[in-house]
Design a protein around this motif. Structure first.
Motif, PDB file in Angstrom:
ATOM      1  N   GLY A 148       0.813  -1.206   0.000  1.00 54.07           N
ATOM      2  CA  GLY A 148       0.000   0.000   0.000  1.00 54.07           C
ATOM      3  C   GLY A 148       0.845   1.254   0.000  1.00 54.07           C
ATOM      4  O   GLY A 148       1.835   1.345   0.733  1.00 54.07           O
ATOM      5  N   TYR A 149       0.476   2.216  -0.857  1.00 56.32           N
ATOM      6  CA  TYR A 149       1.132   3.529  -0.868  1.00 56.32           C
ATOM      7  C   TYR A 149       0.373   4.465   0.074  1.00 56.32           C
ATOM      8  O   TYR A 149      -0.850   4.577   0.004  1.00 56.32           O
ATOM      9  CB  TYR A 149       1.122   4.126  -2.274  1.00 56.32           C
ATOM     10  N   PHE A 150       1.113   5.144   0.940  1.00 51.53           N
ATOM     11  CA  PHE A 150       0.538   6.077   1.899  1.00 51.53           C
ATOM     12  C   PHE A 150       1.207   7.442   1.761  1.00 51.53           C
ATOM     13  O   PHE A 150       2.386   7.544   1.405  1.00 51.53           O
ATOM     14  CB  PHE A 150       0.767   5.593   3.342  1.00 51.53           C
ATOM     15  N   THR A 151       0.440   8.488   2.050  1.00 46.62           N
ATOM     16  CA  THR A 151       1.039   9.806   2.206  1.00 46.62           C
ATOM     17  C   THR A 151       1.810   9.805   3.525  1.00 46.62           C
ATOM     18  O   THR A 151       1.573   8.952   4.389  1.00 46.62           O
ATOM     19  CB  THR A 151      -0.035  10.911   2.235  1.00 46.62           C
ATOM     20  N   PRO A 152       2.737  10.756   3.735  1.00 45.08           N
ATOM     21  CA  PRO A 152       3.506  10.762   4.981  1.00 45.08           C
ATOM     22  C   PRO A 152       2.644  10.888   6.240  1.00 45.08           C
ATOM     23  O   PRO A 152       3.060  10.460   7.322  1.00 45.08           O
ATOM     24  CB  PRO A 152       4.420  11.986   4.821  1.00 45.08           C
ATOM     25  N   ASP A 153       1.436  11.455   6.113  1.00 46.24           N
ATOM     26  CA  ASP A 153       0.567  11.578   7.290  1.00 46.24           C
ATOM     27  C   ASP A 153      -0.359  10.381   7.454  1.00 46.24           C
ATOM     28  O   ASP A 153      -1.287  10.411   8.257  1.00 46.24           O
ATOM     29  CB  ASP A 153      -0.242  12.878   7.249  1.00 46.24           C
ATOM     30  N   GLY A 154      -0.095   9.305   6.705  1.00 48.46           N
ATOM     31  CA  GLY A 154      -0.785   8.047   6.959  1.00 48.46           C
ATOM     32  C   GLY A 154      -2.060   7.807   6.180  1.00 48.46           C
ATOM     33  O   GLY A 154      -2.814   6.896   6.519  1.00 48.46           O
ATOM     34  N   ILE A 155      -2.311   8.558   5.116  1.00 50.03           N
ATOM     35  CA  ILE A 155      -3.510   8.344   4.306  1.00 50.03           C
ATOM     36  C   ILE A 155      -3.182   7.389   3.174  1.00 50.03           C
ATOM     37  O   ILE A 155      -2.279   7.638   2.369  1.00 50.03           O
ATOM     38  CB  ILE A 155      -4.040   9.677   3.737  1.00 50.03           C
ATOM     39  N   GLU A 156      -3.900   6.275   3.107  1.00 53.32           N
ATOM     40  CA  GLU A 156      -3.658   5.289   2.057  1.00 53.32           C
ATOM     41  C   GLU A 156      -4.268   5.777   0.750  1.00 53.32           C
ATOM     42  O   GLU A 156      -5.443   6.094   0.688  1.00 53.32           O
ATOM     43  CB  GLU A 156      -4.271   3.945   2.459  1.00 53.32           C
ATOM     44  N   VAL A 157      -3.444   5.829  -0.296  1.00 54.61           N
ATOM     45  CA  VAL A 157      -3.922   6.353  -1.581  1.00 54.61           C
ATOM     46  C   VAL A 157      -3.944   5.305  -2.686  1.00 54.61           C
ATOM     47  O   VAL A 157      -4.562   5.514  -3.724  1.00 54.61           O
ATOM     48  CB  VAL A 157      -3.073   7.567  -2.031  1.00 54.61           C
ATOM     49  N   CYS A 158      -3.280   4.183  -2.482  1.00 54.95           N
ATOM     50  CA  CYS A 158      -3.264   3.156  -3.519  1.00 54.95           C
ATOM     51  C   CYS A 158      -2.829   1.828  -2.913  1.00 54.95           C
ATOM     52  O   CYS A 158      -1.903   1.786  -2.104  1.00 54.95           O
ATOM     53  CB  CYS A 158      -2.298   3.554  -4.644  1.00 54.95           C
ATOM     54  N   VAL A 159      -3.514   0.749  -3.305  1.00 57.29           N
ATOM     55  CA  VAL A 159      -3.168  -0.597  -2.850  1.00 57.29           C
ATOM     56  C   VAL A 159      -2.973  -1.484  -4.072  1.00 57.29           C
ATOM     57  O   VAL A 159      -3.829  -1.519  -4.961  1.00 57.29           O
ATOM     58  CB  VAL A 159      -4.277  -1.198  -1.947  1.00 57.29           C
ATOM     59  N   GLY A 160      -1.866  -2.179  -4.119  1.00 56.48           N
ATOM     60  CA  GLY A 160      -1.585  -3.040  -5.256  1.00 56.48           C
ATOM     61  C   GLY A 160      -2.654  -4.091  -5.478  1.00 56.48           C
ATOM     62  O   GLY A 160      -2.891  -4.933  -4.617  1.00 56.48           O
ATOM     63  N   GLY A 161      -3.316  -4.015  -6.628  1.00 57.22           N
ATOM     64  CA  GLY A 161      -4.347  -4.982  -6.955  1.00 57.22           C
ATOM     65  C   GLY A 161      -5.594  -4.892  -6.094  1.00 57.22           C
ATOM     66  O   GLY A 161      -6.451  -5.775  -6.139  1.00 57.22           O
ATOM     67  N   GLY A 162      -5.707  -3.820  -5.284  1.00 61.36           N
ATOM     68  CA  GLY A 162      -6.860  -3.682  -4.400  1.00 61.36           C
ATOM     69  C   GLY A 162      -6.907  -4.735  -3.305  1.00 61.36           C
ATOM     70  O   GLY A 162      -7.960  -4.981  -2.719  1.00 61.36           O
ATOM     71  N   ARG A 163      -5.759  -5.355  -2.984  1.00 60.42           N
ATOM     72  CA  ARG A 163      -5.721  -6.450  -2.015  1.00 60.42           C
ATOM     73  C   ARG A 163      -6.090  -5.953  -0.610  1.00 60.42           C
ATOM     74  O   ARG A 163      -5.513  -4.990  -0.103  1.00 60.42           O
ATOM     75  CB  ARG A 163      -4.322  -7.061  -1.977  1.00 60.42           C
ATOM     76  N   PRO A 164      -7.043  -6.605   0.059  1.00 53.73           N
ATOM     77  CA  PRO A 164      -7.410  -6.208   1.422  1.00 53.73           C
ATOM     78  C   PRO A 164      -6.387  -6.707   2.429  1.00 53.73           C
ATOM     79  O   PRO A 164      -5.487  -7.483   2.086  1.00 53.73           O
ATOM     80  CB  PRO A 164      -8.760  -6.892   1.638  1.00 53.73           C
ATOM     81  N   ILE A 165      -6.492  -6.262   3.685  1.00 56.39           N
ATOM     82  CA  ILE A 165      -5.631  -6.816   4.717  1.00 56.39           C
ATOM     83  C   ILE A 165      -5.971  -8.293   4.878  1.00 56.39           C
ATOM     84  O   ILE A 165      -7.088  -8.717   4.587  1.00 56.39           O
ATOM     85  CB  ILE A 165      -5.782  -6.075   6.066  1.00 56.39           C
TER      86      ILE A 165
END
Length: 285
Positions: free
Chosen positions: A34-51
């Protein structure tokens, strides 16, 4: 740069080509990226994979959500300062990792890797307060990918190279990206809007043909394809973030007056209707 400029730079990094690379690595490793902004907001997840299901179960049914949130906050703070990738164990017996994403010596984002197991890790002792039996917890734990110390080191090294490749490409094309940034900002801010190449070119003061070639070189997609990717990305976000939001409302927010047409559009590009995509996110992996 201001935090807003950092955010825009980070979003620009996440072109469809970079998102595809992220999805490919996630599928290959069977690990969430998962790509996150430095303040912890998730903006993209590879393949939409859930936790992973084990992690979700431990957080929601075994009382780990509070301690996990505290650890996440602590590790995000560390990742914002870290110069190199690092991994750490969580309270549920798994491992997670962070890889810094820098542009021109500025921290613009973070790549979070996990969850996965390291050889030798074990789940925490079962307590009477858990809402799931020991056998189920153990089976879910075993379903999480496991790596040796060397494999974890190699995985982080490869992902660090991937991040460097994405940022280097961004810096190499900085002037072209600056030229198209107003268009990219508009597409990202208004997923319900659909611009023609002529309209996009007029907005930037370019000819349609020159913009078409430049845009394809930078993003790997045509203006039309890029807008479709953005609509699908936003559709996935709405479907998964707001499980109770009606499909009709999701369609409306993406500029579709007819929810049936939106469902056909989504199915054509994702292979399943939007309702099934929402259900699949919560299935056991």
């Amino acid at each position: 740069m201001s935090p807003e400029q950092d955010r825009k730079s980070f979003e620009t990094l996440l072109q469809p080509e970079a998102q595809k690379m992220l999805a490919n690595f996630s599928s290959l490793l069977n690990v969430r990226l998962g790509y996150f902004t430095p303040d912890g907001i998730e903006v993209c997840v590879g393949g939409g994979r859930p936790i992973c299901t084990y992690c979700r179960t431990m957080r929601l049914q075994c009382g780990f959500d509070h301690v996990c949130f505290r650890l996440d906050s602590k590790m995000f703070a560390k990742a914002r300062r870290a110069k190199h990738p690092f991994s750490y164990p969580c309270h549920a017996g798994l491992t997670e990792a962070f890889i810094p994403v820098d542009l021109a010596d500025r921290r613009v984002g973070l790549l979070m890797v996990g969850q996965f197991r390291k050889e030798g890790q074990v789940p925490p002792p079962v307590t009477d307060e858990w809402e799931v039996p020991r056998e189920e917890v153990e089976e879910l734990y075993k379903s999480v990918p496991i790596f040796s110390e060397q494999q974890v080191e190699d995985m982080l090294s490869v992902l660090e190279l991937m991040v460097e490749a994405i940022t280097d490409r961004h810096l190499t094309h900085r002037s072209e990206i600056d030229l198209t940034q107003p268009l990219l900002d508009r597409i990202h801010a208004n997923p319900a809007e659909t611009l023609s190449v002529d309209e996009a070119a007029a907005m930037l003061g370019r000819s349609p043909s020159s913009l078409a070639h430049l845009f394809k070189d930078l993003t790997g997609q045509s203006v039309r394809q890029y807008q479709i990717s953005r609509k699908l990305f936003e559709a996935d976000r709405l479907l998964h973030t707001f499980p109770s939001m009606p499909i009709k409302e999701v369609a409306h927010r993406l500029g579709f007056d007819d929810p049936l047409y939106f469902s056909r559009f989504y199915r054509k590009n994702r292979g399943v209707p939007p309702s099934s995509s929402r259900e699949r996110r919560y299935e056991t992996e």
